[in-house]
Design an enzyme around this catalytic site. Structure first.
Site, PDB file in Angstrom:
ATOM      1  N   HIS A  67       0.750  -1.141  -0.239  1.00 20.06           N
ATOM      2  CA  HIS A  67       0.041  -0.033   0.144  1.00 20.06           C
ATOM      3  C   HIS A  67       0.766   1.452  -0.138  1.00 20.06           C
ATOM      4  O   HIS A  67       0.323   2.523   0.091  1.00 20.06           O
ATOM      5  CB  HIS A  67      -1.114  -0.153   1.218  1.00 20.06           C
ATOM      6  CG  HIS A  67      -2.018  -0.980   1.273  1.00 20.06           C
ATOM      7  ND1 HIS A  67      -2.518  -1.664   2.357  1.00 20.06           N
ATOM      8  CD2 HIS A  67      -2.405  -1.788   0.290  1.00 20.06           C
ATOM      9  CE1 HIS A  67      -3.318  -2.708   2.058  1.00 20.06           C
ATOM     10  NE2 HIS A  67      -3.261  -2.886   0.767  1.00 20.06           N
ATOM     11  N   ASP A  68       2.063   1.213   0.101  1.00 17.84           N
ATOM     12  CA  ASP A  68       2.958   2.523   0.081  1.00 17.84           C
ATOM     13  C   ASP A  68       3.772   2.638  -1.396  1.00 17.84           C
ATOM     14  O   ASP A  68       4.795   3.203  -1.284  1.00 17.84           O
ATOM     15  CB  ASP A  68       4.119   2.112   1.285  1.00 17.84           C
ATOM     16  CG  ASP A  68       4.539   3.343   1.639  1.00 17.84           C
ATOM     17  OD1 ASP A  68       4.000   4.458   1.734  1.00 17.84           O
ATOM     18  OD2 ASP A  68       6.004   3.613   1.920  1.00 17.84           O
ATOM     19  N   ALA A  69       3.170   2.018  -2.307  1.00 15.07           N
ATOM     20  CA  ALA A  69       3.566   2.165  -3.658  1.00 15.07           C
ATOM     21  C   ALA A  69       3.415   3.823  -4.328  1.00 15.07           C
ATOM     22  O   ALA A  69       2.322   3.885  -5.131  1.00 15.07           O
ATOM     23  CB  ALA A  69       3.197   1.232  -4.620  1.00 15.07           C
TER      24      ALA A  69
END
Length: 423
Positions: free
Chosen positions: A296-298
């Site tokens: 989710h941190d892309a």
């Protein structure tokens, strides 16, 4: 009073970065502009005689520096403001991402020399790991000027397959050492697995290996922006992340802060790479892979352009971690997928919107997404049974997440294809 730093690209002094009244200013050198093979530092800083003011150049130069608490600790070490990009680049801008080096005016960049490596034994490495949380990039250590973007502890190092060393006096590093992330259980194992899985899926990801140091394990990630030249010497390749290329400051890297969305990222690739179609498809695969593993941190700083000449290509995948496996971390993706931040809310129409953002037909995108969703769980199970990943509870949880997300994606997209055929 203005202050100046010489900006070097590869072995060439290409411009001058100035700091006056709290604002940055960058100007290319006339002799660099006159060179037949001259290249720009960034898509956002095209070759031109006119200077770039603070708003134009700060996103690129600030994007070379560590972020968050790391930045504050480094600034404290040098007794400068954490908001002073120029002072921080002056202090630590010797070995950066890509081929950029900052030097005092009048200094020259030494040629790479393998002798300028401080090799460390295991006790020294263990002490270094203990020191990093309070002294990021080993800031203030004599002779070291190291900088990497991001909010996670990491360190550029030289690794020859046996020994780990620190680079000095212009010597390029070969690897990025990433210690465990505090409060993120098994981060080293997690990232090693995700990068290995990306490579197993033929996605051109950075190569990484788990390396023991005393009672700890670190991740050693081979730098894709370094290569051996024709003389067998290590040399730098230039790169920039998507935020730098799009002139977005690092503190706005997330879409919900006003940072780049997927449409902007795909548009960037179509504008600057040639031929663009294969690179666009590779980036689509990157996005889908991140979605299915639960990364989710892309955000836009986790994708880059790599230059081996004037025309860039999409850089290998890096900084890949399944964050969905940690219940305390956000379920919100860094960039919306078809208008949705939460994967569980992504329906067929959102995948179709994603296809439109990529500039692809719905049918072409659906087929590619379905292939990824069908192949990824098989590859994950196969990798889980091998080497350091076998019998690891964390890896089992990641694989379970992949299977659940892939199954949901296949079910929704397959149903829509069947419905489309009936219509």
């Amino acid at each position: 009073m203005a202050h100046e730093l010489a900006v070097w690209l590869f072995a060439n002094q290409v411009g001058t970065l100035s700091f006056d009244a709290g604002r940055l200013n960058f100007r290319y050198r006339p002799d660099w502009l006159a060179e037949s093979g001259s290249v720009a530092l960034s898509c956002s800083l095209p070759l031109q005689a006119e200077p770039f003011e603070d708003q134009q150049c700060r996103p690129f130069f600030a994007g070379l520096l560590p972020e968050g608490n790391l930045r504050r600790l480094i600034a404290r070490q040098y007794q400068v403001s954490s908001q002073n990009d120029f002072a921080l680049l002056n202090a630590i801008g010797g070995e950066c991402a890509g081929a950029i080096t900052f030097l005092p005016i009048g200094n020259s960049l030494p040629a790479p020399d393998g002798a300028r490596v401080e090799w460390l034994d295991e006790p020294e490495l263990a002490l270094l790991l203990n020191e990093l949380p309070q002294r990021p990039m080993l800031a203030g250590r004599d002779g070291l000027r190291l900088s990497l973007a991001g909010a996670q502890d990491k360190l550029p190092v030289v690794f020859d397959g046996r020994r780990i060393g620190l680079t000095r006096e212009g010597q390029p590093s070969t690897h990025i050492l990433k210690p465990p992330i505090p409060a993120v259980e098994g981060s080293v194992l997690n990232e090693a697995f995700c990068l290995a899985l990306a490579n197993a899926m033929r996605l051109q990801a950075a190569e990484a290996n788990i390396h023991p140091i005393g009672d700890h394990h670190v991740l050693l990630v081979a730098r894709y922006d370094r290569q051996l030249d024709s003389n067998g010497q290590l040399s730098r390749l230039h790169q920039e992340d998507f935020c730098q290329a799009l002139c977005v400051v690092p503190e706005m890297k997330y879409q919900n802060e006003g940072g780049p969305d997927l449409h902007a990222c795909f548009d960037l690739l179509r504008r600057v790479v040639r031929p663009s179609a294969p690179q666009v498809l590779r980036f689509l695969d990157y996005v889908v892979f991140n979605v299915l593993i639960g990364n989710h941190d892309a955000h836009a700083k986790n994708f880059s352009l790599l230059y081996n000449g004037a025309i860039p290509v999409l850089a290998p995948l890096y900084d890949v971690l399944s964050t969905a496996v940690y219940p305390d971390l956000t379920l919100k993706m860094a960039m919306k997928l078809g208008g949705k931040y939460n994967f569980n809310e992504v329906q067929v129409r959102h995948w179709d919107q994603f296809a439109e953002e990529a500039g692809l037909s719905k049918a072409q995108a659906r087929k590619r997404i379905l292939n990824m969703a069908r192949e990824l769980p098989v590859a994950a199970r196969r990798l889980q049974a091998a080497g350091p990943f076998a019998a690891q509870p964390l890896i089992a949880k990641i694989v379970e997440i992949i299977e659940q997300r892939a199954e949901l994606t296949v079910r929704r997209l397959s149903a829509s294809l069947v419905s489309g055929l009936r219509d």
